[in-house]
Design an enzyme around this catalytic site. Structure first.
Site, PDB file in Angstrom:
ATOM      1  N   SER A  32      77.566 -54.275 -66.912  1.00 15.41           N
ATOM      2  CA  SER A  32      77.428 -55.048 -68.057  1.00 15.41           C
ATOM      3  C   SER A  32      78.158 -54.592 -69.275  1.00 15.41           C
ATOM      4  CB  SER A  32      75.891 -55.396 -68.405  1.00 15.41           C
ATOM      5  OG  SER A  32      75.384 -54.219 -68.534  1.00 15.41           O
ATOM      6  N   THR A  33      78.141 -53.378 -69.608  1.00 19.40           N
ATOM      7  CA  THR A  33      78.782 -52.743 -70.826  1.00 19.40           C
ATOM      8  C   THR A  33      80.142 -53.311 -70.665  1.00 19.40           C
ATOM      9  OG1 THR A  33      77.102 -50.935 -70.877  1.00 19.40           O
ATOM     10  CG2 THR A  33      79.417 -50.816 -72.229  1.00 19.40           C
ATOM     11  N   GLY A  86      74.057 -53.899 -63.204  1.00 16.93           N
ATOM     12  CA  GLY A  86      74.096 -52.337 -63.602  1.00 16.93           C
ATOM     13  C   GLY A  86      74.732 -52.113 -64.865  1.00 16.93           C
ATOM     14  N   CYS A  87      74.053 -51.110 -65.574  1.00 16.86           N
ATOM     15  CA  CYS A  87      74.249 -50.871 -67.077  1.00 16.86           C
ATOM     16  C   CYS A  87      75.713 -50.717 -67.394  1.00 16.86           C
ATOM     17  CB  CYS A  87      73.345 -49.726 -67.505  1.00 16.86           C
ATOM     18  SG  CYS A  87      73.618 -48.246 -66.515  1.00 16.86           S
ATOM     19  N   ASN A  88      76.366 -49.859 -66.529  1.00 15.78           N
ATOM     20  CA  ASN A  88      77.875 -49.551 -66.826  1.00 15.78           C
ATOM     21  C   ASN A  88      78.716 -50.989 -66.571  1.00 15.78           C
ATOM     22  OD1 ASN A  88      77.780 -46.716 -67.093  1.00 15.78           O
ATOM     23  ND2 ASN A  88      77.406 -46.670 -64.642  1.00 15.78           N
TER      24      ASN A  88
END
Length: 347
Positions: free
Chosen positions: A153-154, A149-151
């Protein structure tokens, strides 16, 4: 020798970004694209910016349309990848950009998602620290990979070095994210209309209800052996793509700014796609658009005894499609950076 690639969900934002990156890849050749309501149309009608593949015709998303490829990339809504992947047992590599194979604990899945749990695949964040090294090691030779998920991994990459080094308390983590609406996919929703977004900002999935919470905690447990806690609040803002995450953690006794910076430099100093900015510098989303890069700025709030990490990336790039291709490169034994730009687009 190159590999034949099929992209499922090619009409969506994530699918389109995958194709944009694949167009410059020296070893991966797109041979099939699929969609849902767009099946039967030329890709150029649905994704007019993708001139390279404009004449490809979108097929229905079925196992028959995908199984002749060496590599299948799934850019489908949550809940649609599991059964489809099970019907592709002979495909050399399948990478799922959805959530269906990210969570290792079925209890977490049932608490945050609906439908059947299909089990966990190796997690596609190569730079993520683990107890024994980095997640990259689990991707070499893999035939199934779950992109992040992009959030998630950030935030995970932003906090992992400090957690791993014992410099912060894993039970007191916080993250507030400014996120672009493309993370919700190419769908028609009232809250994603320009008239609702422009000139405004709104929090959503507040109070620990966002689906990326268990993913973040799962990732950080890889480095600490302890499942901590995090207060995670995403805020929808009027930028088409990108994430700016302000992540904080309570400093452990004896932790210093020098030790924290050293831990981050040790973790990411040799990574081509993760950059720790110099002291006093902090990233902006615009510096990451179109690139497979994550930029990190570090500070210590001495009065509050908290570490502050500001992280920026392109949610469709490094956050999704870039993670898919970077992980696929590793699994296939290719140059990890093949097809992946480090230069963004500005202004």
């Amino acid at each position: 020798m190159g590999f034949r690639v099929a992209v499922a969900g090619a009409s969506g934002y994530a699918g389109g970004e995958l194709l944009r990156l694949l167009a410059r890849h020296p070893d991966l050749s797109v041979t099939a694209v699929t969609g849902h309501s767009s099946a039967g149309r030329r890709l150029g009608e649905v994704q007019p910016h993708l001139r390279t593949y404009a004449d490809l015709v979108l097929q229905e998303t079925t196992p028959e349309a995908l199984r002749d490829a060496d590599v299948v990339l799934l850019a489908l809504p949550h809940g649609q990848s599991g059964a489809l992947a099970d019907a592709l047992p002979d495909v050399r590599l399948v990478v799922d950009a959805g959530a269906d194979h990210r969570l290792i604990d079925e209890t977490d899945w049932r608490a945050f998602y609906k439908g059947e749990w299909f089990g966990a695949w190796p997690y596609g964040v190569p730079e993520l620290l683990t107890k024994d090294g980095k997640q990259r090691d689990a991707l070499r030779g893999a035939n199934r990979i779950a992109a992040p998920g992009c959030n998630a991994s950030t935030v995970s990459l932003a906090l992992a070095p400090a957690v791993a080094a014992g410099l912060v308390e894993p039970d007191d983590l916080g993250a507030v994210l400014a996120v672009g609406p493309s993370g919700a996919g190419r769908t028609f929703r009232t809250d994603l209309l320009a008239a609702e977004l422009l000139g405004s900002a709104s929090a959503y999935a507040v109070g620990g209800t966002h689906r990326h919470v268990p993913e973040i905690l799962q990732n950080l447990a890889l480095v600490s052996g302890h499942r901590g806690t995090i207060s995670f609040t995403p805020v929808l803002v009027p930028m088409a793509r990108g994430i700016l995450a302000t992540c904080t953690a309570r400093l452990a006794p004896g932790a210093t700014e020098q030790a924290i910076r050293a831990a981050y430099e040790a973790a990411y100093g040799d990574e081509p796609f993760v950059t720790v900015l110099p002291a006093g510098a902090f990233p902006a989303v615009e510096h990451t658009i179109g690139a497979n890069t994550l930029l990190l700025g570090l500070a210590v709030d001495a009065a509050a005894r908290r570490l502050v990490v500001v992280a920026a990336l392109d949610n469709l790039g490094k956050g999704t499609a870039g993670a898919v291709i970077q992980s696929a490169n590793i699994a296939l034994g290719l140059d990890e950076s093949a097809g992946l730009p480090i230069d963004g687009v500005a202004p």
